[in-house]
Design a protein around this motif. Sequence first.
Motif: not given
Length: 432
Positions: A78, A81, A145, A149
């Motif tokens: 992953v 942010r 993005c 994730r």
Amino acid sequence: MMRLWRLFGIVYFCLLPAGQLIARDEIYLTLLPEQNPATIVWFMLNIVGIWAMNFTFVVMRRRHSARVAMLDQPRAVVVSRWVYGFALLALAALAFIYIKLGGYRQIAQLYADRLETSVTQNDPLEGLGVVQALANTAPLWVFACAMLRPWRARVVTVAAFTQLVVLGWLSSGVFGNRQGIVFVVLFACLIYHAFVARISSRAAKVVGICVAVGGLAMIPLKFGIDYSKIDDLPKDFADQRMLELSMGPLSFFLFRDLSRFDVQVQALDSVSRPGYALGMGRSFVGGAAAIVPKAIWKDKPETFAREKSDIVRETETNQSDETTLLFGIPGEFLVNFGVPGYLLSFVVVAWMIARINRMGLGTNWRWLPVKVVSYPLPFLFFLFDSNVLAYYGMRWIVLFALPLALLLKPRKYKSHVSDRNARVRNENSARS
């Protein structure tokens, strides 16, 4: 990479030069005949260079005999942010360009005007090099993005791949730049293959064919020809470009976009003349400085355009002050260091291929994004000049792959069994 490289080598060193000599297609440059000494020496130097390249592979293979197996399954990762911040920054750069230049229609008109006047002196994006490079990475940041994730879904996957073409067109295609779409799709597929799910060989071939067909379909954009007149493409191409070629635009694509035969033979002919002053690396300094904004470095060195313009000035048909013809890095090595430099370039590209192949193996999986965007470099090495490769590195490596590599982290899976065992241990410790 090696299988693709062998195919590329056959086409680049054999088929395209022989085809251009047979067709006698002269594309903005007088083509030296096959009996010219420079033409014969060029083929001989390539034979020696390929042998030097293979020898370098053997040496490097012996030095790095320990093999590290690649991952059989995609690495579950992953991103932090911060990736959303990079995506927003890239989208903001794209929006800034559209606001500054007056919107989509105005940009399309500016590109059409550039084709009508001069692609060297008329550049609507002058002074916006770094901003444009960042905007070009927007599709890939949005893709990261969406796909890197834990909440992926099929609809998200479809949307992530669709936006590659849409944003790729808005950031590159409208400016007549096919690379911004082709490379974006290629890099996204490789990232998906490395971190999300394996792409089968059959699917990879289909994607490759689609990318190739898409790149060919965008050729009229480069020539400023309307798709509504696609039936008259050869005639419109000849009228607009003032070129009569044996295969029309296809000759241009093969012998100009994919080959550097005529310009390198011309460079070899010039360098072989008595009294020619070699650049001794000057153009490489200028190429590295090309990515520095003029606002920071006003008097930065000139790029390779200075030397190559002097070489082709007498034989180039369009008589421009600064040529747009590309010599490739071997041609630039030749102009800077003579024949030894040309042969040295084959050793350099062999080292580059070996380094890319070893990148991202084993515990170094974090650097797979850098490996992904580095795959085209050995091929572009023979097609681009140093300033173009420097911009490639800035756009795809510095502004995308390197930050993405630093933002990757392994995905943590929670096991119900381990959670239950942990609760049991806690209860036992509390009772005791």
